[in-house]
Design a protein around this motif. Structure first.
Motif, PDB file in Angstrom:
ATOM      1  N   ILE A 312       0.829  -1.210   0.000  1.00  0.00           N
ATOM      2  CA  ILE A 312       0.000   0.000   0.000  1.00  0.00           C
ATOM      3  C   ILE A 312       0.865   1.263   0.000  1.00  0.00           C
ATOM      4  N   THR A 313       1.985   1.231   0.702  1.00  0.00           N
ATOM      5  CA  THR A 313       2.825   2.434   0.741  1.00  0.00           C
ATOM      6  C   THR A 313       3.277   2.810  -0.662  1.00  0.00           C
ATOM      7  N   VAL A 388       7.580   4.525   8.093  1.00  0.00           N
ATOM      8  CA  VAL A 388       6.286   3.847   8.078  1.00  0.00           C
ATOM      9  C   VAL A 388       6.470   2.346   8.221  1.00  0.00           C
ATOM     10  N   GLY A 389       5.457   1.692   8.741  1.00  0.00           N
ATOM     11  CA  GLY A 389       5.386   0.237   8.661  1.00  0.00           C
ATOM     12  C   GLY A 389       5.402  -0.483   9.979  1.00  0.00           C
ATOM     13  N   GLU A 390       6.027   0.085  10.979  1.00  0.00           N
ATOM     14  CA  GLU A 390       6.099  -0.556  12.290  1.00  0.00           C
ATOM     15  C   GLU A 390       6.556   0.505  13.282  1.00  0.00           C
ATOM     16  N   ASP A 413       6.911  10.226  11.478  1.00  0.00           N
ATOM     17  CA  ASP A 413       6.600   8.816  11.693  1.00  0.00           C
ATOM     18  C   ASP A 413       5.114   8.636  11.401  1.00  0.00           C
ATOM     19  N   THR A 414       4.805   8.000  10.285  1.00  0.00           N
ATOM     20  CA  THR A 414       3.410   7.924   9.838  1.00  0.00           C
ATOM     21  C   THR A 414       2.795   6.573  10.173  1.00  0.00           C
ATOM     22  N   TRP A 416      -0.307   4.066   9.630  1.00  0.00           N
ATOM     23  CA  TRP A 416      -1.485   3.760   8.815  1.00  0.00           C
ATOM     24  C   TRP A 416      -1.473   2.304   8.421  1.00  0.00           C
ATOM     25  N   GLN A 417      -2.413   1.895   7.594  1.00  0.00           N
ATOM     26  CA  GLN A 417      -2.576   0.485   7.212  1.00  0.00           C
ATOM     27  C   GLN A 417      -3.060   0.380   5.768  1.00  0.00           C
ATOM     28  N   GLU A 419      -5.610  -0.893   4.955  1.00  0.00           N
ATOM     29  CA  GLU A 419      -7.033  -0.596   5.060  1.00  0.00           C
ATOM     30  C   GLU A 419      -7.331   0.899   5.070  1.00  0.00           C
ATOM     31  N   THR A 502      -8.513  -1.172  14.781  1.00  0.00           N
ATOM     32  CA  THR A 502      -7.286  -1.199  13.978  1.00  0.00           C
ATOM     33  C   THR A 502      -6.423  -2.438  14.198  1.00  0.00           C
ATOM     34  N   ASP A 504      -4.257  -2.500  16.486  1.00  0.00           N
ATOM     35  CA  ASP A 504      -2.987  -1.974  16.975  1.00  0.00           C
ATOM     36  C   ASP A 504      -3.118  -1.521  18.423  1.00  0.00           C
ATOM     37  N   LEU A 517       2.462   4.236  19.086  1.00  0.00           N
ATOM     38  CA  LEU A 517       1.930   2.936  18.658  1.00  0.00           C
ATOM     39  C   LEU A 517       2.813   1.842  19.234  1.00  0.00           C
ATOM     40  N   ARG A 520       1.023  -4.632  16.682  1.00  0.00           N
ATOM     41  CA  ARG A 520      -0.213  -5.380  16.436  1.00  0.00           C
ATOM     42  C   ARG A 520      -0.596  -6.199  17.657  1.00  0.00           C
ATOM     43  N   LYS A 526       4.845  -8.148  11.353  1.00  0.00           N
ATOM     44  CA  LYS A 526       5.495  -7.230  10.429  1.00  0.00           C
ATOM     45  C   LYS A 526       6.946  -7.677  10.320  1.00  0.00           C
ATOM     46  N   ARG A 531       3.807  -7.174   5.762  1.00  0.00           N
ATOM     47  CA  ARG A 531       2.697  -7.698   6.554  1.00  0.00           C
ATOM     48  C   ARG A 531       2.416  -9.158   6.201  1.00  0.00           C
TER      49      ARG A 531
HETATM   50  C1  WTA Z   1       1.973  -1.134  11.487  1.00  0.00           C
HETATM   51  C2  WTA Z   1       1.536  -0.219   6.137  1.00  0.00           C
HETATM   52  C3  WTA Z   1       3.780   1.788  14.259  1.00  0.00           C
HETATM   53  C4  WTA Z   1       0.701  -1.248  12.292  1.00  0.00           C
HETATM   54  C5  WTA Z   1       1.288   1.252   5.805  1.00  0.00           C
HETATM   55  C6  WTA Z   1      -0.369  -1.383  11.232  1.00  0.00           C
HETATM   56  C7  WTA Z   1       2.960   1.035  12.239  1.00  0.00           C
HETATM   57  C8  WTA Z   1       0.335  -2.187  10.179  1.00  0.00           C
HETATM   58  C9  WTA Z   1       3.298   2.259  11.624  1.00  0.00           C
HETATM   59  C10 WTA Z   1      -0.231  -2.002   8.796  1.00  0.00           C
HETATM   60  C11 WTA Z   1       3.939   3.260  12.425  1.00  0.00           C
HETATM   61  C12 WTA Z   1       2.361   0.966  10.165  1.00  0.00           C
HETATM   62  N1  WTA Z   1       4.152   2.973  13.737  1.00  0.00           N
HETATM   63  N2  WTA Z   1       3.200   0.821  13.544  1.00  0.00           N
HETATM   64  N3  WTA Z   1       4.330   4.416  11.936  1.00  0.00           N
HETATM   65  N4  WTA Z   1       2.909   2.183  10.330  1.00  0.00           N
HETATM   66  N5  WTA Z   1       2.391   0.259  11.290  1.00  0.00           N
HETATM   67  O1  WTA Z   1      -1.117  -2.829   6.029  1.00  0.00           O
HETATM   68  O2  WTA Z   1       0.773  -2.389  13.084  1.00  0.00           O
HETATM   69  O3  WTA Z   1       1.349  -3.177   5.587  1.00  0.00           O
HETATM   70  O4  WTA Z   1      -1.538  -2.020  11.681  1.00  0.00           O
HETATM   71  O5  WTA Z   1       0.372  -0.917   6.028  1.00  0.00           O
HETATM   72  O6  WTA Z   1       1.692  -1.718  10.228  1.00  0.00           O
HETATM   73  O7  WTA Z   1       0.566  -2.622   7.846  1.00  0.00           O
HETATM   74  P1  WTA Z   1       0.282  -2.454   6.301  1.00  0.00           P
END
Ligand code: WTA
Length: 653
Positions: A312-313, A388-390, A413-414, A416-417, A419, A502, A504, A517, A520, A526, A531
């Motif tokens: 998605i990113t 992004v991502g974790e 630090d963004t 999102w998901q 979704e 979410t 999270d 955050l 999960r 992750k 994912r």
């Molecule tokens: C995690 C990626 C902490 C989170 C865009 C979420 C994050 C899952 C962060 C979605 C962040 C993503 N800080 N955790 N900045 N960004 N996550 O669908 O657990 O691959 O539910 O989307 O990544 O992963 P997805």
């Protein structure tokens, strides 16, 4: 060297704030935007949609909520490709560079595509797809590496009103097959192969496995490598041959705001990935404004999002977002450490990247490779950093801030998901604060909360579960493809249909709504930012003859964040290193190398409840030396003692 500008200054409590220079430059600088937007979020998003996008027809109703579904800009008509390309081609941006594509081999030329170049290729490919029989609403699979044809194919689909479903090129043929079957794609766009750390990966072989038994009638193959591939007559076509005679213009289809733009598969808690549906108008609105405001991109900037377009990113910040705002972006084909561990920093220096967006896992990898690699390069062009991502830990945040940002640049630090379609929680560059390990506040016009088990909001500092509240942001999913039950159960049942759940964990850092955050809380892993569900890995292992039962849990890993660890009970064969290797291979074959287990642990028994459910939580606690909790309710508590020995448990039981 010119003295680089300082974009941040020190704030209270170990935070950073935008400097006056950044405040002068940034699109958004006044924190009152949060309050103002929340007075009427629907009107706020309506204004953004109007200002950010070109609509063929204005909507009749801005927002509608019929739990668990919601809609945005109902009755509005637009085309995603028109917004990403045509309107720029009709402006001064016609000859502006859209994409600088950098091949992995260092002796190969970059491809520079202006908005007009991209427009021409996309129009041609739209006509190609039409000729292959793709109609409005049909699904097109895209299984391409990081070459510009991936954006071209996506935009061409959007242009003709077809729905694209991109599958990450490092996923296996079997993974592709599962997704193509579910999405019922008519056409697949792929490539002969691609480079990974100097080696050729034959993608077409995987694509052939992916197509088997599906509804795919035609396969379009981009010739990237020139490696040997088998072309099936009547089914397989070379991209360049079809493009040779393609017409130069295709009039963009007029789409409804709520028409599906794409379906992207992602992992949930079962073995079967779910097709996340994104709608055109809402997704584009969020993509436009989050790209522009989160990263403060201006026309003179050079933006680089390192994510693969298969995630998605890559969709939102490696394709739609930057193109919608008319930005220039880098698109790099290869590995971060090819030919050396400074490839990324070399690219930043050579091209003068100003805004850089990557994942904590990559940052940790570079930390391990050593400070000398970024030090070799002049990174003073950088203005803003993103992750992004974790969750990002303090060390990684500080390293990124210091060694890549030179202590001058904000780290955005963004959170999102897949979704949510676009970012939802992060600091904005011109407002801040930038706080190590704290993502920031909800994007203007969005509402979130953190709830305890019983559904009560938690006080500042206490852990709970992150939820989104009505009105749900326009870029959020509109459903799970062909599976409304799963949509309802996953996102709208934990706290009822008024809260988007979410999965999270999170806590408020302060009273203004800054959020940390914590990861999960379900069975989603992750792994190096990718994912993955534990159930998918289990399904892959169970397909091996020697596996009678297995359980997979995530185990902390210094660089990847998490890795799958598999507890396996064998049948017919004795545990051995050979078998371990076979099992690792098995997972690579079924899912792809990203899912490779970090460890295979052979066991005789797995802890189970009386109803036969494997207690993965106990396995996870065993692996991480945490308290096991009450084990008396297990049907086989004796299994625990053996497991403790096998994993070398040091916890207190
Ligand atoms: C995690 C990626 C902490 C989170 C865009 C979420 C994050 C899952 C962060 C979605 C962040 C993503 N800080 N955790 N900045 N960004 N996550 O669908 O657990 O691959 O539910 O989307 O990544 O992963 P997805």
């Amino acid at each position: 060297m010119k003295k680089p500008i300082k974009w941040v200054k020190k704030g209270p409590r170990g935070t950073f704030l935008p400097s006056d220079d950044l405040k002068k430059k940034a699109w958004v600088t006044n924190a009152s935007i949060y309050k103002k937007a929340l007075k009427n979020p629907v009107a706020f998003w309506g204004k953004l949609a109007r200002e950010g996008l070109d609509w063929f027809k204005k909507w009749k109703k801005t927002y509608e909520w019929k739990p668990p579904y919601f809609k945005w800009f109902i009755g509005g008509k637009l085309n995603a490709c028109y917004n990403a390309l045509d309107r720029h081609v009709e402006s001064w941006r016609r000859n502006k560079v859209a994409i600088i594509w950098i091949p992995e081999p260092v002796n190969e030329e970059c491809r520079i595509l202006t908005y007009y170049d991209l427009y021409r290729e996309v129009n041609k490919f739209a006509n190609v797809l039409k000729k292959l029989g793709v109609k409005k609403g049909d699904r097109v699979g895209i299984y391409l590496p990081m070459i510009p044809e991936v954006q071209m194919a996506m935009l061409a689909c959007a242009r003709i009103g077809a729905i694209h479903s991109v599958v990450f090129s490092a996923f296996s043929g079997q993974s592709l097959n599962q997704r193509m079957n579910d999405v019922e794609a008519k056409v697949l766009v792929t490539a002969d192969g691609y480079y990974r750390k100097g080696k050729t990966i034959n993608l077409k072989t995987n694509a052939d496995i992916g197509v088997k038994g599906t509804k795919i009638k035609h396969v379009v193959v981009v010739k990237r490598m020139g490696n040997d591939v088998k072309m099936v007559k009547g089914r397989d076509h070379w991209w360049h041959e079809l493009m040779k005679n393609a017409k130069l213009y295709y009039k963009p289809e007029i789409m409804n705001s709520e028409d599906t733009l794409f379906i992207l598969y992602t992992s949930g808690t079962t073995g079967k990935p779910k097709g996340i549906i994104h709608a055109t108008g809402g997704y584009l609105t969020q993509a436009y404004w989050t790209t522009k405001w989160d990263f403060d991109i201006h026309d003179e900037d050079l933006f680089w999002c390192t994510a693969d377009v298969g995630w998605i990113t890559g969709h939102t910040y490696g394709c739609y977002g930057p193109l919608l705002i008319g930005a220039t972006m880098i698109h790099y084909e290869g590995a971060p450490n090819y030919p050396e561990c400074d490839r990324w920093w070399e690219i930043i220096e050579n091209h003068g990247v100003t805004i850089f967006y990557t994942a904590p896992t990559a940052i940790r990898m570079f930390m391990q490779w050593g400070n000398e690699w970024p030090k070799k390069h002049d990174l003073s062009s950088i203005r803003i950093l993103g992750t992004v991502g974790e969750p990002i830990d303090n060390d990684a945040w500080m390293w990124y801030f210091k060694h890549i940002g030179g202590g001058r640049c904000p780290v955005i630090d963004t959170w999102w998901q897949t979704e949510t379609g676009g970012t939802l929680i992060n600091a904005l560059p011109g407002i801040g604060p930038f706080i190590p390990t704290v993502a920031g506040r909800g994007f203007p016009g969005t509402k979130n909360d953190i709830l305890d088990e019983s559904g009560k909001p938690v006080p500042v500092g206490e852990g709970g579960y992150l939820v989104m509240k009505n009105p749900f942001p326009p870029g959020m999913l509109r459903g799970v493809f062909k599976n409304p039950k799963r949509y309802k159960k996953t996102y709208w049942s934990v706290y009822g249909d008024k809260y988007y759940y979410t999965s999270d964990g999170a806590r408020f850092w302060d009273k203004t709504g800054n959020i940390r955050l914590t990861g999960r809380v379900d069975d989603v892993l992750k792994v190096a930012g990718h994912r993955l569900s534990t159930a998918e890995v289990e399904d892959a292992l169970n397909k091996h003859d020697a596996v009678i039962e297995c359980a997979v849990v995530g185990s902390p890993h210094k660089i990847k964040g998490e890795v799958p660890v598999a507890f396996v009970i064998t049948t017919g064969r004795k545990p051995s290193d050979v078998l371990k290797k076979e099992l690792v291979k098995q997972v690579e074959k079924v899912i792809g190398p990203t899912a490779r287990p970090g460890e295979i642990i052979f066991v005789e028994d797995l802890p189970k409840t009386r109803s036969g459910k494997i207690m993965r939580r106990i396995l996870k606690n065993l692996m991480t030396d945490q308290t096991l909790g009450n084990i008396t309710t297990l049907s086989n508590p004796e299994s625990i003692e053996k497991l403790k020995k096998i994993v070398g448990y040091k916890g207190s039981g």
